[in-house]
Design a protein around this motif. Structure first.
Motif, PDB file in Angstrom:
ATOM      1  N   ALA A 116      69.596   7.153  17.005  1.00 35.46           N
ATOM      2  CA  ALA A 116      69.965   6.763  18.370  1.00 35.46           C
ATOM      3  C   ALA A 116      71.430   6.342  18.440  1.00 35.46           C
ATOM      4  O   ALA A 116      72.172   6.783  19.323  1.00 35.46           O
ATOM      5  CB  ALA A 116      69.072   5.619  18.855  1.00 35.46           C
ATOM      6  N   VAL A 117      71.862   5.491  17.504  1.00 36.85           N
ATOM      7  CA  VAL A 117      73.238   4.987  17.562  1.00 36.85           C
ATOM      8  C   VAL A 117      74.249   6.045  17.132  1.00 36.85           C
ATOM      9  O   VAL A 117      75.448   5.895  17.397  1.00 36.85           O
ATOM     10  CB  VAL A 117      73.398   3.710  16.712  1.00 36.85           C
ATOM     11  CG1 VAL A 117      72.515   2.600  17.243  1.00 36.85           C
ATOM     12  CG2 VAL A 117      73.100   3.972  15.246  1.00 36.85           C
ATOM     13  N   GLU A 118      73.786   7.086  16.483  1.00 34.91           N
ATOM     14  CA  GLU A 118      74.694   8.157  16.074  1.00 34.91           C
ATOM     15  C   GLU A 118      74.726   9.300  17.080  1.00 34.91           C
ATOM     16  O   GLU A 118      75.420  10.293  16.880  1.00 34.91           O
ATOM     17  CB  GLU A 118      74.284   8.696  14.702  1.00 34.91           C
ATOM     18  CG  GLU A 118      74.536   7.697  13.572  1.00 34.91           C
ATOM     19  CD  GLU A 118      74.202   8.263  12.204  1.00 34.91           C
ATOM     20  OE1 GLU A 118      73.499   9.300  12.141  1.00 34.91           O
ATOM     21  OE2 GLU A 118      74.626   7.665  11.201  1.00 34.91           O
ATOM     22  N   THR A 119      73.983   9.158  18.170  1.00 30.61           N
ATOM     23  CA  THR A 119      73.943  10.224  19.155  1.00 30.61           C
ATOM     24  C   THR A 119      75.255  10.301  19.927  1.00 30.61           C
ATOM     25  O   THR A 119      75.984   9.310  20.052  1.00 30.61           O
ATOM     26  CB  THR A 119      72.773  10.009  20.143  1.00 30.61           C
ATOM     27  OG1 THR A 119      72.585  11.172  20.909  1.00 30.61           O
ATOM     28  CG2 THR A 119      73.054   8.835  21.076  1.00 30.61           C
ATOM     29  N   ASN A 120      75.549  11.446  20.440  1.00 28.14           N
ATOM     30  CA  ASN A 120      76.770  11.655  21.223  1.00 28.14           C
ATOM     31  C   ASN A 120      76.431  11.585  22.704  1.00 28.14           C
ATOM     32  O   ASN A 120      76.255  12.596  23.370  1.00 28.14           O
ATOM     33  CB  ASN A 120      77.406  13.010  20.875  1.00 28.14           C
ATOM     34  CG  ASN A 120      78.723  13.219  21.595  1.00 28.14           C
ATOM     35  OD1 ASN A 120      79.388  12.258  21.976  1.00 28.14           O
ATOM     36  ND2 ASN A 120      79.097  14.470  21.792  1.00 28.14           N
ATOM     37  N   GLY A 121      76.301  10.374  23.204  1.00 28.37           N
ATOM     38  CA  GLY A 121      75.931  10.214  24.602  1.00 28.37           C
ATOM     39  C   GLY A 121      75.388   8.827  24.867  1.00 28.37           C
ATOM     40  O   GLY A 121      75.524   7.911  24.046  1.00 28.37           O
ATOM     41  N   ILE A 122      74.751   8.659  26.016  1.00 31.95           N
ATOM     42  CA  ILE A 122      74.264   7.352  26.455  1.00 31.95           C
ATOM     43  C   ILE A 122      72.962   6.994  25.749  1.00 31.95           C
ATOM     44  O   ILE A 122      72.051   7.811  25.624  1.00 31.95           O
ATOM     45  CB  ILE A 122      74.036   7.355  27.979  1.00 31.95           C
ATOM     46  CG1 ILE A 122      75.364   7.529  28.712  1.00 31.95           C
ATOM     47  CG2 ILE A 122      73.356   6.068  28.441  1.00 31.95           C
ATOM     48  CD1 ILE A 122      75.212   7.740  30.208  1.00 31.95           C
ATOM     49  N   ILE A 123      72.878   5.734  25.292  1.00 31.94           N
ATOM     50  CA  ILE A 123      71.635   5.180  24.765  1.00 31.94           C
ATOM     51  C   ILE A 123      71.015   4.310  25.851  1.00 31.94           C
ATOM     52  O   ILE A 123      71.652   3.394  26.364  1.00 31.94           O
ATOM     53  CB  ILE A 123      71.871   4.329  23.512  1.00 31.94           C
ATOM     54  CG1 ILE A 123      72.547   5.133  22.405  1.00 31.94           C
ATOM     55  CG2 ILE A 123      70.555   3.736  23.015  1.00 31.94           C
ATOM     56  CD1 ILE A 123      72.957   4.290  21.225  1.00 31.94           C
ATOM     57  N   LEU A 124      69.781   4.602  26.205  1.00 30.78           N
ATOM     58  CA  LEU A 124      69.044   3.810  27.186  1.00 30.78           C
ATOM     59  C   LEU A 124      67.980   2.997  26.476  1.00 30.78           C
ATOM     60  O   LEU A 124      67.196   3.538  25.705  1.00 30.78           O
ATOM     61  CB  LEU A 124      68.381   4.726  28.220  1.00 30.78           C
ATOM     62  CG  LEU A 124      67.344   4.069  29.141  1.00 30.78           C
ATOM     63  CD1 LEU A 124      68.011   3.090  30.101  1.00 30.78           C
ATOM     64  CD2 LEU A 124      66.559   5.129  29.913  1.00 30.78           C
ATOM     65  N   GLU A 125      67.956   1.696  26.747  1.00 31.41           N
ATOM     66  CA  GLU A 125      66.832   0.886  26.280  1.00 31.41           C
ATOM     67  C   GLU A 125      65.957   0.544  27.470  1.00 31.41           C
ATOM     68  O   GLU A 125      66.412  -0.071  28.441  1.00 31.41           O
ATOM     69  CB  GLU A 125      67.278  -0.393  25.587  1.00 31.41           C
ATOM     70  CG  GLU A 125      66.070  -1.155  25.032  1.00 31.41           C
ATOM     71  CD  GLU A 125      66.393  -2.422  24.277  1.00 31.41           C
ATOM     72  OE1 GLU A 125      65.464  -2.976  23.659  1.00 31.41           O
ATOM     73  OE2 GLU A 125      67.549  -2.870  24.311  1.00 31.41           O
ATOM     74  N   ILE A 126      64.704   0.949  27.390  1.00 29.54           N
ATOM     75  CA  ILE A 126      63.715   0.626  28.412  1.00 29.54           C
ATOM     76  C   ILE A 126      63.017  -0.660  27.992  1.00 29.54           C
ATOM     77  O   ILE A 126      62.408  -0.720  26.928  1.00 29.54           O
ATOM     78  CB  ILE A 126      62.685   1.753  28.575  1.00 29.54           C
ATOM     79  CG1 ILE A 126      63.371   3.081  28.912  1.00 29.54           C
ATOM     80  CG2 ILE A 126      61.662   1.400  29.646  1.00 29.54           C
ATOM     81  CD1 ILE A 126      62.419   4.266  28.922  1.00 29.54           C
ATOM     82  N   GLY A 127      63.118  -1.685  28.832  1.00 30.61           N
ATOM     83  CA  GLY A 127      62.579  -2.986  28.460  1.00 30.61           C
ATOM     84  C   GLY A 127      63.532  -3.734  27.555  1.00 30.61           C
ATOM     85  O   GLY A 127      63.129  -4.241  26.514  1.00 30.61           O
ATOM     86  N   CYS A 128      64.786  -3.835  27.962  1.00 35.88           N
ATOM     87  CA  CYS A 128      65.816  -4.382  27.070  1.00 35.88           C
ATOM     88  C   CYS A 128      65.769  -5.895  26.965  1.00 35.88           C
ATOM     89  O   CYS A 128      66.390  -6.475  26.061  1.00 35.88           O
ATOM     90  CB  CYS A 128      67.203  -3.936  27.528  1.00 35.88           C
ATOM     91  SG  CYS A 128      67.680  -4.535  29.173  1.00 35.88           S
ATOM     92  N   GLY A 129      65.051  -6.584  27.874  1.00 40.13           N
ATOM     93  CA  GLY A 129      64.951  -8.034  27.788  1.00 40.13           C
ATOM     94  C   GLY A 129      66.319  -8.695  27.774  1.00 40.13           C
ATOM     95  O   GLY A 129      67.216  -8.306  28.531  1.00 40.13           O
TER      96      GLY A 129
END
Length: 335
Positions: A116-129
């Motif tokens: 996820a952190v190595e992806t080339n783009g936006i990281i979305l967290e669902i339920g990020c608290g």
């Protein structure tokens, strides 16, 4: 409200573009209006949930004022004391747990969430608290977004991520009606969320909708069939009962409600991710991390160490779906 935010977020009902009208957002397609609090759009719709939306907006405004006045740690402590009704000792413990959670999430970003952190783009967290994972990802220069049903916690998440040098895009919303366009994010992380979603099938469908082809997803959830106590109410054996009896059993044993919690078995989860949706999913029962073990009392820690030893035995792995504590689901969307 930044121009970037209005470009990213969409109406949760029709997925139309949003524009700024005074201090609110308006959908350009269906004309629905959404308030903005502390620069965070409230894109929640009328769904049954565990939270009172009007009360949550009030608490979010109070939290925004308190952070400026008393600081982040004092505000987190106040939320646990007031909104969550905890005593002083437990509120202090949970506050320290939130602040220490960034380090725990940094460890996960180096492990199973590394794709996820190595992806080339936006990281979305669902339920990020309160935003620990977003903060951990921000330290690696990731472009992070967070959606949560609690606007109060999103105020905390904004300030926590900024403390670690990030500039998060946050919105209040429901996991089964994400306020995002189709194929708009490169990775999705959602930890301990699916068990609280009212419509789990819709949640998985919307996860698929907003994730780009080839995108990574990573989820975690407690196992329905676990020999450990149900983690939300600390009652043994809840998951082994028929669903129609679970709430009555918890009420009888603990005199607590058991609503908006529906733990899934591995079989049930695999069924959600199967079929024509295009998921390539793997289910793994991990060991209990060292950061969590350090906070256990001696007896519980010994049991956890035995559990970690058993998880590594090939034959035992076959039976983990019937007694394991929690599991992870991760993979990619087929191109």
């Amino acid at each position: 409200m930044s121009d970037k935010a209005t470009m990213i977020w969409r109406c949760p009902t029709c997925h139309g573009s949003l524009s700024v009208i005074d201090t609110n957002l308006r959908c350009e397609s269906c004309q629905a209006h959404y308030p903005v609090i502390d620069d965070i759009p409230d894109l929640r719709v009328a769904l049954d949930c565990w939270i009172d939306l009007d009360e949550d907006r009030k608490r979010a405004r109070e939290a925004a004022d308190r952070v400026e006045r008393d600081g982040l740690e004092a505000t987190i402590h106040h939320i646990f004391r007031s909104s969550r009704g905890m005593d002083e000792r437990k509120a202090g413990y949970r506050t320290r747990q939130v602040l220490a959670g960034v380090e725990k999430c940094q460890s996960q970003c180096s492990d199973w969430l590394k794709p996820a952190v190595e992806t080339n783009g936006i990281i979305l967290e669902i339920g990020c608290g309160p935003g620990q994972l977003l903060a951990a990802a921000a330290t690696r220069g990731c472009d992070v977004m967070g959606v949560d049903v609690s606007l109060e916690w999103l105020v905390i998440a904004r300030h926590l991520v900024e403390r670690y040098g990030g500039k998060p895009e946050l919105a209040a919303g429901f996991a089964e009606q994400l306020p995002l366009a189709d194929n708009s994010v490169a990775a999705i992380v959602s930890l301990d969320v699916i068990e609280h979603v009212g419509d789990q099938d819709a949640y998985v469908s919307d996860l698929r909708r907003v994730l780009k082809p080839g995108g990574f997803f990573g989820l975690s959830t407690p196992n329905r069939f676990s020999l450990s106590p149900e983690p939300h109410v600390n009652v043994w054996g809840v998951g082994y009962l028929p669903r129609s009896l679970q709430a009555r059993y918890v009420k009888l044993v603990k005199n607590q409600p058991y609503t908006f919690t529906r733990l899934l078995s591995v079989r049930e989860t695999k069924k959600l991710f199967s079929g024509s949706r295009g998921f390539e999913a793997e289910v793994v029962f991990p060991t209990i991390p060292e950061q969590e073990l350090s906070g256990f009392k001696s007896a519980k820690k010994r049991l956890a160490l035995i559990y970690n030893w058993m998880v590594g035995i090939p034959l035992v792995k076959l039976f983990l779906p019937f007694f394991g504590a929690y599991y992870r689901v991760s993979g990619n969307i087929k191109n």
